[in-house]
Design a protein around this motif. Structure first.
Motif, PDB file in Angstrom:
ATOM      1  N   LEU A 271      78.754  15.850  31.661  1.00  0.00           N
ATOM      2  CA  LEU A 271      78.144  16.758  30.692  1.00  0.00           C
ATOM      3  C   LEU A 271      79.260  17.470  29.933  1.00  0.00           C
ATOM      4  CD1 LEU A 271      75.716  18.266  29.466  1.00  0.00           C
ATOM      5  CD2 LEU A 271      75.922  19.925  31.335  1.00  0.00           C
ATOM      6  N   PHE A 272      79.293  17.310  28.601  1.00  0.00           N
ATOM      7  CA  PHE A 272      80.284  17.967  27.759  1.00  0.00           C
ATOM      8  C   PHE A 272      79.643  19.198  27.128  1.00  0.00           C
ATOM      9  CE2 PHE A 272      83.128  14.062  26.672  1.00  0.00           C
ATOM     10  CZ  PHE A 272      83.403  13.927  28.023  1.00  0.00           C
ATOM     11  N   GLN A 273      80.316  20.330  27.270  1.00  0.00           N
ATOM     12  CA  GLN A 273      79.845  21.578  26.653  1.00  0.00           C
ATOM     13  C   GLN A 273      80.767  21.890  25.474  1.00  0.00           C
ATOM     14  OE1 GLN A 273      79.854  24.472  29.810  1.00  0.00           O
ATOM     15  NE2 GLN A 273      77.914  23.758  30.668  1.00  0.00           N
ATOM     16  N   TYR A 274      80.214  21.720  24.240  1.00  0.00           N
ATOM     17  CA  TYR A 274      80.989  21.955  23.027  1.00  0.00           C
ATOM     18  C   TYR A 274      80.961  23.443  22.679  1.00  0.00           C
ATOM     19  CZ  TYR A 274      81.204  16.943  22.142  1.00  0.00           C
ATOM     20  OH  TYR A 274      81.464  15.609  22.228  1.00  0.00           O
ATOM     21  N   PRO A 275      81.968  23.932  21.981  1.00  0.00           N
ATOM     22  CA  PRO A 275      81.939  25.331  21.538  1.00  0.00           C
ATOM     23  C   PRO A 275      80.854  25.545  20.484  1.00  0.00           C
ATOM     24  CG  PRO A 275      83.826  24.198  20.603  1.00  0.00           C
ATOM     25  CD  PRO A 275      83.213  23.245  21.586  1.00  0.00           C
ATOM     26  N   ILE A 276      80.402  26.789  20.385  1.00  0.00           N
ATOM     27  CA  ILE A 276      79.360  27.124  19.417  1.00  0.00           C
ATOM     28  C   ILE A 276      79.929  26.998  18.009  1.00  0.00           C
ATOM     29  CG2 ILE A 276      77.816  28.934  18.622  1.00  0.00           C
ATOM     30  CD1 ILE A 276      77.791  30.005  21.450  1.00  0.00           C
ATOM     31  N   ARG A 277      79.172  26.317  17.133  1.00  0.00           N
ATOM     32  CA  ARG A 277      79.611  26.095  15.764  1.00  0.00           C
ATOM     33  C   ARG A 277      78.682  26.840  14.811  1.00  0.00           C
ATOM     34  NH1 ARG A 277      83.210  22.037  15.543  1.00  0.00           N
ATOM     35  NH2 ARG A 277      82.906  21.771  13.313  1.00  0.00           N
ATOM     36  N   PRO A 278      79.113  27.083  13.588  1.00  0.00           N
ATOM     37  CA  PRO A 278      78.237  27.747  12.613  1.00  0.00           C
ATOM     38  C   PRO A 278      76.975  26.930  12.368  1.00  0.00           C
ATOM     39  CG  PRO A 278      80.497  27.705  11.833  1.00  0.00           C
ATOM     40  CD  PRO A 278      80.454  26.846  13.049  1.00  0.00           C
ATOM     41  N   ALA A 279      75.913  27.629  11.976  1.00  0.00           N
ATOM     42  CA  ALA A 279      74.632  26.956  11.774  1.00  0.00           C
ATOM     43  C   ALA A 279      74.693  25.950  10.646  1.00  0.00           C
ATOM     44  CB  ALA A 279      73.547  28.003  11.482  1.00  0.00           C
ATOM     45  N   SER A 280      75.565  26.191   9.667  1.00  0.00           N
ATOM     46  CA  SER A 280      75.660  25.271   8.531  1.00  0.00           C
ATOM     47  C   SER A 280      76.387  23.987   8.875  1.00  0.00           C
ATOM     48  CB  SER A 280      76.370  25.957   7.360  1.00  0.00           C
ATOM     49  OG  SER A 280      77.674  26.352   7.760  1.00  0.00           O
ATOM     50  N   MET A 281      77.099  23.983  10.084  1.00  0.00           N
ATOM     51  CA  MET A 281      77.837  22.776  10.489  1.00  0.00           C
ATOM     52  C   MET A 281      77.219  22.260  11.780  1.00  0.00           C
ATOM     53  SD  MET A 281      81.852  23.615   9.718  1.00  0.00           S
ATOM     54  CE  MET A 281      82.296  21.946  10.167  1.00  0.00           C
TER      55      MET A 281
ATOM     56  N   PRO B 181      91.276  10.058  34.301  1.00  0.00           N
ATOM     57  CA  PRO B 181      90.182  10.018  35.284  1.00  0.00           C
ATOM     58  C   PRO B 181      90.430  10.851  36.537  1.00  0.00           C
ATOM     59  CG  PRO B 181      90.728   7.814  34.485  1.00  0.00           C
ATOM     60  CD  PRO B 181      91.806   8.725  34.006  1.00  0.00           C
ATOM     61  N   LYS B 182      91.664  10.843  37.046  1.00  0.00           N
ATOM     62  CA  LYS B 182      91.927  11.581  38.285  1.00  0.00           C
ATOM     63  C   LYS B 182      91.760  13.086  38.092  1.00  0.00           C
ATOM     64  CE  LYS B 182      95.116   8.176  40.263  1.00  0.00           C
ATOM     65  NZ  LYS B 182      96.494   7.947  40.774  1.00  0.00           N
ATOM     66  N   GLN B 183      92.198  13.577  36.951  1.00  0.00           N
ATOM     67  CA  GLN B 183      92.097  15.012  36.685  1.00  0.00           C
ATOM     68  C   GLN B 183      90.775  15.391  36.033  1.00  0.00           C
ATOM     69  OE1 GLN B 183      95.567  16.457  34.526  1.00  0.00           O
ATOM     70  NE2 GLN B 183      96.788  14.739  35.275  1.00  0.00           N
ATOM     71  N   GLN B 184      89.980  14.367  35.634  1.00  0.00           N
ATOM     72  CA  GLN B 184      88.747  14.606  34.893  1.00  0.00           C
ATOM     73  C   GLN B 184      89.045  15.475  33.662  1.00  0.00           C
ATOM     74  OE1 GLN B 184      85.544  16.096  37.271  1.00  0.00           O
ATOM     75  NE2 GLN B 184      85.476  14.310  38.611  1.00  0.00           N
ATOM     76  N   LYS B 185      90.058  15.062  32.919  1.00  0.00           N
ATOM     77  CA  LYS B 185      90.481  15.781  31.730  1.00  0.00           C
ATOM     78  C   LYS B 185      90.258  14.896  30.510  1.00  0.00           C
ATOM     79  CE  LYS B 185      94.412  18.321  29.788  1.00  0.00           C
ATOM     80  NZ  LYS B 185      95.820  18.746  29.990  1.00  0.00           N
ATOM     81  N   VAL B 186      89.574  15.444  29.503  1.00  0.00           N
ATOM     82  CA  VAL B 186      89.222  14.702  28.300  1.00  0.00           C
ATOM     83  C   VAL B 186      89.821  15.402  27.094  1.00  0.00           C
ATOM     84  CG1 VAL B 186      87.311  13.905  26.838  1.00  0.00           C
ATOM     85  CG2 VAL B 186      87.102  13.824  29.323  1.00  0.00           C
TER      86      VAL B 186
ATOM     87  N   GLN C 246      87.403  21.969  33.697  1.00  0.00           N
ATOM     88  CA  GLN C 246      86.246  21.870  34.580  1.00  0.00           C
ATOM     89  C   GLN C 246      85.502  23.196  34.608  1.00  0.00           C
ATOM     90  OE1 GLN C 246      87.028  20.320  38.456  1.00  0.00           O
ATOM     91  NE2 GLN C 246      88.128  18.524  37.701  1.00  0.00           N
ATOM     92  N   ALA C 247      84.194  23.121  34.341  1.00  0.00           N
ATOM     93  CA  ALA C 247      83.370  24.331  34.374  1.00  0.00           C
ATOM     94  C   ALA C 247      82.979  24.711  35.788  1.00  0.00           C
ATOM     95  CB  ALA C 247      82.114  24.122  33.522  1.00  0.00           C
ATOM     96  N   ALA C 248      82.870  23.732  36.695  1.00  0.00           N
ATOM     97  CA  ALA C 248      82.495  24.008  38.088  1.00  0.00           C
ATOM     98  C   ALA C 248      83.153  22.961  38.961  1.00  0.00           C
ATOM     99  CB  ALA C 248      80.977  23.983  38.258  1.00  0.00           C
ATOM    100  N   SER C 249      83.652  23.401  40.112  1.00  0.00           N
ATOM    101  CA  SER C 249      84.316  22.470  41.028  1.00  0.00           C
ATOM    102  C   SER C 249      83.325  21.649  41.833  1.00  0.00           C
ATOM    103  CB  SER C 249      85.240  23.246  41.974  1.00  0.00           C
ATOM    104  OG  SER C 249      84.482  24.208  42.705  1.00  0.00           O
ATOM    105  N   ASN C 250      82.118  22.157  42.044  1.00  0.00           N
ATOM    106  CA  ASN C 250      81.089  21.447  42.804  1.00  0.00           C
ATOM    107  C   ASN C 250      79.867  21.296  41.914  1.00  0.00           C
ATOM    108  OD1 ASN C 250      79.480  20.281  44.717  1.00  0.00           O
ATOM    109  ND2 ASN C 250      79.156  22.157  45.912  1.00  0.00           N
TER     110      ASN C 250
ATOM    111  N   GLY D  61      80.413  15.407  36.690  1.00  0.00           N
ATOM    112  CA  GLY D  61      81.309  16.474  36.259  1.00  0.00           C
ATOM    113  C   GLY D  61      80.746  17.204  35.062  1.00  0.00           C
ATOM    114  N   ILE D  62      81.144  18.479  34.939  1.00  0.00           N
ATOM    115  CA  ILE D  62      80.773  19.306  33.790  1.00  0.00           C
ATOM    116  C   ILE D  62      82.067  19.786  33.157  1.00  0.00           C
ATOM    117  CG2 ILE D  62      79.547  21.356  33.000  1.00  0.00           C
ATOM    118  CD1 ILE D  62      77.721  21.130  35.389  1.00  0.00           C
ATOM    119  N   LEU D  63      82.282  19.395  31.905  1.00  0.00           N
ATOM    120  CA  LEU D  63      83.534  19.702  31.223  1.00  0.00           C
ATOM    121  C   LEU D  63      83.250  20.582  30.014  1.00  0.00           C
ATOM    122  CD1 LEU D  63      85.221  16.172  31.279  1.00  0.00           C
ATOM    123  CD2 LEU D  63      85.435  18.014  32.945  1.00  0.00           C
TER     124      LEU D  63
END
Length: 685
Positions: free
Chosen positions: A27-37, A51-56, A106-110, A131-133
């Motif tokens: 699950l990717f959590q994007y930052p909040i963007r303006p309503a026009s975009m 993959p090992k670090q779960q870093k994108v 990572q937003a949560a370890s578990n 994972g939640i990133l």
């Protein structure tokens, strides 16, 4: 029941567990963007993952034609990053900030409790998340701009330098050879932040291909979010009893336990301790506390604990010393361990500590040098043994830290007898190992008892002297009568000078002699009450000094008091007596001051030399001795500061603690002149 009637069930939904994307779905959590975009305005240019670090890391295009986009700002950022020239290494080839990089964390370890849900045709399909990133903007382009700015500044400062000058620039190189790395150093290096950062940087990026929302491949992969089969065999995990199903929905949290910091090894959690068996509880408590009365042990174990069971368990891990339980040596020093100080094996440490424990069964005091001489262990190990069960006392030794527990000894005589038999066996082993002498085996209780009367007050010493005089008076009188009879029977001896016969008697007056025992111990010079042990008084006749001798004593004492107060100005009686003992120690044997100086004589001489007693109002809860509360000060020294000193002494006669500004104001008012800081400091000193 009324609440259930008001809240009826509207619809029942079947829940299915999809396994096709198990351990693949993020699950990717994007930052909040303006309503026009919206996300439709953004195009994913590239994506890569570790993959090992779960870093994108995602690179997205920015819609530069959007009315919310500031074109001038985008051009300025591109100019700062790439400069005026453009090539393949440029970040922004269009000379406009037209893309943005996002890095994940990572937003949560578990994430075992989280799942992605899809609702379709009255069915709810769940797919567990791997994972939640959270994606956040990356500002590495600012680092590039700073680097180029520093390069331009360095080029401007360096100027035009020829190649010859560069070749002539010789630098000294220091060659170092690394030492072999120990295991502890390697563990510290592996756990360091620098090493972890290096390992993370070494992992290679895996480049990904991004498919849009309406792409056919995305539509195909989205079908894996639905359960492929609706049979019972595919969903056996959801066919559970109510308690098992509830446990699956809310499993015990492991994340909180992992996030808790590790407690120190000497800190116990009583809640976790009481979940252990009774024997383990007692062993852990005794290992941490080391010395404990039985009543305290029962209070730590909680109410309802059987005292008989506690006694049975405590004897397995502790020994009885002076009615208190002391942890056994083999519990603190298990087999195959060694001393952290000297590397001595655990068996030798156990024998040395057993010797210290056995010594405390014989006496409340133990001397560290004696233990070191017998056990032949290093001072650090011996100090550890003593600190486990005793407290250091200055000039006395090490005293057992807890008082003798008479209550336990009276209530449990059978336990005491059994422990005594154990100590007899330990003593026999120690005698063979250390070849103990009789002086080591004999308890020093008699010596300790005989040492206590040395610390007696002046009144007790006077009473002892009176009793001694009454005891010896009859015997001395009989000897005198016998000598007189012999002189009368002999004609030639009748002319003998009778006054040559002198009787030495102890003074029986009420006057209290000066107590100098505490100071004489510190000096270690054998002076007791002003008398030298090797020399008696100046041979007084019948306990009284001749008139001329008394005058000489007064003159010597007055000279000492005058010179002392001219140097110190203010002294307590305790400090004056200490200085007087130091003065006596410097005098030769047979000096007139060895005739005995009482507290009253010393205080009278202080007042006769022009000093006054300052009645300082010390607080009633003070721990000072009576001699420390008697303060004497020189009233007139014949210098320019007599008046200032008298004002200062009157101030302290009203309060024992005064602020500096109050003293300075009072001196200015009384003396009629403004004193500077140096003069006030001189008066205070």
């Amino acid at each position: 029941m009324a609440n259930e009637e008001d809240d009826p069930i509207i619809q029942e939904i079947d829940v299915f567990l999809a396994r096709s994307l198990l351990e693949k779905l993020y699950l990717f959590q994007y930052p909040i963007r303006p309503a026009s975009m919206t996300y439709d305005d953004v195009t994913h240019l590239s994506a890569k993952i570790k993959p090992k670090q779960q870093k994108v890391e995602l690179e997205m295009a920015i819609d530069t034609l959007n009315p919310n986009y500031c074109r001038s700002k985008g051009e300025q950022i591109a100019l700062n990053v790439d400069g005026t020239c453009t090539d393949e290494t440029s970040t922004y080839s269009s000379k406009l900030m037209d893309k943005q990089t996002f890095c994940s964390s990572q937003a949560a370890s578990n994430v075992s409790r989280y799942a992605a849900a899809v609702y379709k045709k009255g069915e709810l399909h769940l797919t567990p998340l791997h994972g939640i990133l959270q994606l956040r903007p990356s500002f590495t382009y600012l680092d590039k701009a700073d680097a180029k700015h520093r390069e331009r500044e360095a080029a401007n400062e360096g100027g035009d330098s020829s190649q010859d000058e560069a070749e002539d620039d010789v630098k000294q190189i220091t060659v170092r050879f690394s030492r072999p790395e120990t295991e502890q150093a390697r563990q510290r290096r592996v756990q360091s932040y620098e090493f972890l950062q290096k390992r993370q940087a070494e992992e290679h990026w895996v480049h990904l291909h991004y498919y849009g929302l309406k792409d056919s491949r995305s539509e195909h992969e989205r079908q894996y979010l639905f359960s492929q089969g609706h049979g019972l065999a595919e969903n056996t995990e959801l066919i559970k009893s109510p308690s098992e199903y509830l446990m699956m929905l809310m499993p015990p949290s492991v994340e909180e336990e992992n996030d808790k910091p590790m407690a120190p090894s000497n800190v116990l959690s009583m809640a976790q301790l009481r979940t252990l068996p009774l024997a383990d509880q007692i062993k852990i408590l005794m290992k941490n506390v080391k010395v404990m009365p039985f009543a305290n042990l029962m209070s730590l174990l909680g109410s309802g604990t059987d005292p008989t069971a506690v006694l049975r368990c405590v004897q397995q891990v502790a020994l009885l010393v002076q009615g208190n339980w002391v942890v056994k040596s083999d519990v603190l020093y298990p087999k195959d361990t060694s001393s952290p100080h000297s590397g001595v094996p655990a068996e030798v440490l156990c024998r040395g500590r057993d010797f210290v424990m056995w010594k405390f069964t014989q006496d409340r005091w133990v001397v560290r040098k004696e233990v070191a001489a017998v056990t032949k262990l290093c001072p650090e190990d011996v100090k550890d043994f003593l600190e486990h069960m005793s407290v250091a006392r200055i000039n006395k030794g090490w005293e057992f830290m807890l008082p003798y527990d008479e209550d336990f000894v009276k209530k449990h005589p059978d336990i005491v007898q059994r422990q005594q038999m154990l100590w007899m066996g330990i003593q026999a082993k120690l005698e063979k190992v250390y070849n103990l002498l009789k002086e080591h085996l004999t308890p020093k209780k008699q010596e300790a008892q005989s040492a206590h009367p040395l610390l007696v007050s002046g009144e007790q010493r006077v009473n002892m002297a009176k009793a001694k005089v009454k005891q010896n008076y009859g015997q001395l009188e009989k000897e005198l009568q016998k000598q007189k009879a012999e002189m009368k029977s002999n004609d030639t001896s009748a002319k003998t000078d009778v006054p040559n016969i002198r009787i030495k008697e102890e003074p029986v007056g009420v006057e209290e002699p000066m107590d100098t025992s505490a100071h004489s111990e510190g000096l270690n010079n054998g002076l007791v009450n002003g008398l030298h042990p090797a020399q008696g008084p100046t041979d007084p006749l019948n306990g009284h000094l001749p008139g001329g001798c008394i005058d000489r004593v007064a003159q010597e004492l007055k000279a000492f008091v005058s010179s002392t107060f001219k140097k110190q100005f203010v002294l307590t009686l305790s400090e004056l007596k200490r200085l007087f003992n130091l003065h006596l120690a410097s005098l030769p044997p047979g000096h007139t001051l060895f005739s005995g100086i009482s507290d009253k004589m010393l205080q009278d001489m202080v007042l006769d030399t022009g000093c006054k007693q300052i009645l300082v109002p010390f607080p009633p809860q003070t721990a000072a001795s009576p001699d420390e509360l008697k303060v004497y000060a020189l009233w007139e020294a014949g210098d320019t500061y007599d008046q200032h000193r008298q004002v200062l002494l009157e101030i302290f006669s009203k309060n024992y603690r005064v602020r500096r500004n109050v003293i300075q104001n009072q001196l200015s008012q009384e003396c009629g002149e403004d004193l500077n800081k140096q003069e006030v400091d001189r008066v205070l000193k």
